[in-house]
Write an enzyme that holds these catalytic residues in place. Structure first.
Site, PDB file in Angstrom:
ATOM      1  N   CYS A  43    -110.689 -65.058  36.442  1.00 52.24           N
ATOM      2  CA  CYS A  43    -110.459 -63.912  35.560  1.00 52.24           C
ATOM      3  C   CYS A  43    -111.630 -63.675  34.613  1.00 52.24           C
ATOM      4  O   CYS A  43    -112.125 -62.561  34.485  1.00 52.24           O
ATOM      5  CB  CYS A  43    -109.169 -64.103  34.768  1.00 52.24           C
ATOM      6  SG  CYS A  43    -108.794 -62.719  33.666  1.00 52.24           S
ATOM      7  N   CYS A  48    -110.952 -60.191  36.478  1.00 56.09           N
ATOM      8  CA  CYS A  48    -110.380 -59.087  35.708  1.00 56.09           C
ATOM      9  C   CYS A  48    -111.163 -58.713  34.455  1.00 56.09           C
ATOM     10  O   CYS A  48    -111.248 -57.533  34.106  1.00 56.09           O
ATOM     11  CB  CYS A  48    -108.920 -59.395  35.352  1.00 56.09           C
ATOM     12  SG  CYS A  48    -108.618 -61.068  34.769  1.00 56.09           S
ATOM     13  N   LYS A  51    -114.610 -57.041  35.476  1.00 56.86           N
ATOM     14  CA  LYS A  51    -114.258 -55.826  36.233  1.00 56.86           C
ATOM     15  C   LYS A  51    -113.733 -54.741  35.303  1.00 56.86           C
ATOM     16  O   LYS A  51    -114.099 -53.567  35.448  1.00 56.86           O
ATOM     17  CB  LYS A  51    -113.213 -56.171  37.289  1.00 56.86           C
ATOM     18  CG  LYS A  51    -112.805 -54.999  38.176  1.00 56.86           C
ATOM     19  CD  LYS A  51    -111.896 -55.482  39.292  1.00 56.86           C
ATOM     20  CE  LYS A  51    -110.675 -56.190  38.746  1.00 56.86           C
ATOM     21  NZ  LYS A  51    -109.817 -56.738  39.811  1.00 56.86           N
ATOM     22  N   TYR A 178    -105.534 -54.048  45.156  1.00 56.19           N
ATOM     23  CA  TYR A 178    -105.989 -53.582  43.847  1.00 56.19           C
ATOM     24  C   TYR A 178    -107.485 -53.815  43.647  1.00 56.19           C
ATOM     25  O   TYR A 178    -108.169 -53.001  43.009  1.00 56.19           O
ATOM     26  CB  TYR A 178    -105.177 -54.250  42.731  1.00 56.19           C
ATOM     27  CG  TYR A 178    -105.460 -55.714  42.506  1.00 56.19           C
ATOM     28  CD1 TYR A 178    -106.371 -56.125  41.550  1.00 56.19           C
ATOM     29  CD2 TYR A 178    -104.810 -56.701  43.240  1.00 56.19           C
ATOM     30  CE1 TYR A 178    -106.643 -57.463  41.330  1.00 56.19           C
ATOM     31  CE2 TYR A 178    -105.061 -58.041  43.041  1.00 56.19           C
ATOM     32  CZ  TYR A 178    -105.971 -58.420  42.087  1.00 56.19           C
ATOM     33  OH  TYR A 178    -106.224 -59.760  41.894  1.00 56.19           O
ATOM     34  N   GLU A 182    -109.954 -50.716  42.715  1.00 56.88           N
ATOM     35  CA  GLU A 182    -110.656 -50.720  41.431  1.00 56.88           C
ATOM     36  C   GLU A 182    -112.157 -50.577  41.615  1.00 56.88           C
ATOM     37  O   GLU A 182    -112.812 -49.777  40.932  1.00 56.88           O
ATOM     38  CB  GLU A 182    -110.309 -52.001  40.668  1.00 56.88           C
ATOM     39  CG  GLU A 182    -108.875 -51.990  40.165  1.00 56.88           C
ATOM     40  CD  GLU A 182    -108.410 -53.296  39.567  1.00 56.88           C
ATOM     41  OE1 GLU A 182    -107.410 -53.289  38.833  1.00 56.88           O
ATOM     42  OE2 GLU A 182    -109.046 -54.348  39.835  1.00 56.88           O
ATOM     43  N   HIS A 437     -95.010 -37.670  19.161  1.00 51.88           N
ATOM     44  CA  HIS A 437     -95.659 -36.454  19.667  1.00 51.88           C
ATOM     45  C   HIS A 437     -96.898 -36.120  18.849  1.00 51.88           C
ATOM     46  O   HIS A 437     -96.900 -36.281  17.628  1.00 51.88           O
ATOM     47  CB  HIS A 437     -94.661 -35.286  19.589  1.00 51.88           C
ATOM     48  CG  HIS A 437     -95.208 -33.997  20.093  1.00 51.88           C
ATOM     49  ND1 HIS A 437     -95.359 -33.742  21.427  1.00 51.88           N
ATOM     50  CD2 HIS A 437     -95.667 -32.903  19.430  1.00 51.88           C
ATOM     51  CE1 HIS A 437     -95.868 -32.524  21.585  1.00 51.88           C
ATOM     52  NE2 HIS A 437     -96.059 -31.996  20.376  1.00 51.88           N
ATOM     53  N   GLU A 442     -94.737 -40.465  25.049  1.00 50.59           N
ATOM     54  CA  GLU A 442     -93.457 -39.813  24.746  1.00 50.59           C
ATOM     55  C   GLU A 442     -92.715 -39.395  25.998  1.00 50.59           C
ATOM     56  O   GLU A 442     -91.493 -39.191  25.980  1.00 50.59           O
ATOM     57  CB  GLU A 442     -93.677 -38.624  23.824  1.00 50.59           C
ATOM     58  CG  GLU A 442     -94.325 -37.419  24.480  1.00 50.59           C
ATOM     59  CD  GLU A 442     -94.438 -36.226  23.526  1.00 50.59           C
ATOM     60  OE1 GLU A 442     -93.416 -35.861  22.929  1.00 50.59           O
ATOM     61  OE2 GLU A 442     -95.565 -35.686  23.411  1.00 50.59           O
TER      62      GLU A 442
END
Length: 448
Positions: A43, A48, A51, A178, A182, A437, A442
């Site tokens: 990682c 990750c 990346k 993935y 990516e 908002h 939301e």
């Protein structure tokens, strides 16, 4: 004198191994760690973290593309791959240092060399030194799975992509998971011509099909070329340094680089587990029980090498649970349900809980609420891309079974939604919450 040199010897200083070692030491154990490459593991060093930094760099290219709509005039803009690459790798160096300091501050002895198991309590280092430990923890993670075809040696894996001397003008990415999605998004946004080759017509199999279809549509709209039902037959390196890729058709495809991203396998080869009577699974994984113990009572394993859930936060939790169980007099197991995950594609997608297909199979009678909208941020962009949020609920109780989404910042929003799914909340709890908002988040409390 102590019966063993150490109370715990950890093989592998990735996320799981470092957490287990640190916590075990905090419980008073004498701990040592062997790491043959760099402290931090997949990682931090080659996964990750770097990346995600490349993702940020490539997203900036998208923003620059329509900066004029924000009122900015940017003259003479250009991109330097080496500058981004070097910045990312420098931060990896910084993080590696922090991991090392964490181990040192807990008085964990670190051996910067390979270690193999010689028996239930024995470890041999590459230098030839042999040590003993009351417990051994294997936390060696995973390794890229590379296919076998003529010319495969000319291709790279996700390990090497962070160190490319030059940005490929034309890149072929092989895989439908993935990692493939990516890196395809990263280099596409940076201006490379990207082709994705996948042996089936499905990508990102573990994610909700409707969300994946939206991502595929957007990726194609951004110029990524997908070749489904295709496999590399061979790769030939040409005199000009380019690669000629045979996909089985009449004409080979010429590219600068081929990135193999067809998945990762447990990094268990050559560890000497057989010396302790431990047999590997069919995929090379180390079988363990709910407390991370192998078939040998003194040897445990956590993280990707067990091939349960290949996610860094899971490895960290497993390592922590192991240390608490063995050294903290607090037996703990891990709940693998409702684990959130994300794909940092462009735009990113994320999900937690059951997909629509999984929920129909398990529950039969379900309801699906959704919101298909154009994020306000995308109004500035020439891409008319729409976000999609989905909530899957059990029909009678309306208990939330899963939440899935694609759109800007989806992983950041999904993390909070994962708490609701884990807590077993109902759709009514979302309906009762006042919307924030204007925001994309939301939409979660406005689903119809």
């Amino acid at each position: 004198m102590a019966e063993y040199d150490f109370d715990l010897f950890t093989i592998g200083a990735g996320s799981g191994g470092v957490r287990a070692s640190r916590v075990a030491a905090a419980h008073g154990a004498r701990v040592a760690v062997a790491e043959e490459y760099r402290v931090g593991g997949t990682c931090v060093i080659r996964g990750c973290v770097p990346k995600k930094m490349l993702v940020y760099g490539s997203m900036f290219a998208e923003e620059l593309g329509h900066a004029d709509n924000y009122g900015w005039t940017i003259e003479g803009k250009s991109f330097d791959w080496a500058a981004l690459r070097n910045f990312v790798n420098a931060d990896v160096d910084r993080l590696e240092g922090l991991y090392g300091k964490t181990l040192a501050s807990h008085e964990v002895e670190v051996f910067a060399e390979r270690a193999t198991i010689t028996g239930p309590h024995g470890v041999k280092l590459a230098s030839g030194r042999e040590v003993s430990a009351k417990y051994i923890l294997v936390a060696t993670g995973g390794w890229p799975a590379m296919p076998d075809f003529p010319g495969a040696e000319h291709c790279i894996s996700s390990n090497e992509v962070f160190h490319l001397e030059e940005q490929p003008k034309c890149l072929m990415v092989v895989g439908g998971g993935y990692i493939a999605m990516e890196f395809a998004g990263i280099f596409n946004a940076l201006g490379s011509e990207v082709t994705v080759v996948n042996r089936t017509d499905r990508i990102l199999r573990s994610y909700d099909e409707q969300i994946v279809e939206r991502m595929l549509h957007i990726a194609m709209g951004r110029g990524i070329d997908f070749k489904m039902h295709s496999q590399i037959q061979s790769v030939e390196k040409l005199d000009d340094g380019c690669l000629s890729v045979d996909l089985g058709g009449a004409n080979p495809v010429k590219v600068d680089q081929v990135l193999i991203a067809t998945g990762r396998k447990p990094n268990s080869a050559g560890l000497g587990l057989e010396n302790a009577g431990i047999e590997l699974g069919e995929g090379g994984e180390i079988p363990v029980d709910e407390y991370n113990r192998t078939s040998c009572e003194s040897i445990y394993a956590v993280g990707d090498v067990t091939d349960r859930v290949q996610l860094t936060p899971v490895a960290i939790r497993e390592g922590h649970a192991f240390a608490d169980t063995v050294f903290g007099e607090n037996p703990r197991t891990i709940d693998y349900t409702a684990i959130p995950s994300a794909v940092f594609s462009q735009p990113p997608l994320a999900g937690v809980g059951l997909t629509e297909a999984q929920a129909r199979e398990q529950y039969g009678n379900i309801k699906v609420y959704s919101s298909d909208f154009r994020p306000m941020k995308n109004i500035f962009s020439p891409h008319a891309e729409r976000g999609l949020y989905k909530m899957i609920v059990e029909a009678t109780s309306e208990k939330v079974l899963g939440v899935h989404m694609i759109g800007p910042e989806s992983p950041e929003i999904l993390q909070v939604a994962a708490v609701a799914v884990k807590a077993g909340l109902t759709k009514q709890a979302f309906d009762d919450t006042v919307a924030l908002h204007p925001s994309m988040a939301e939409e979660l409390v406005l689903l119809k």
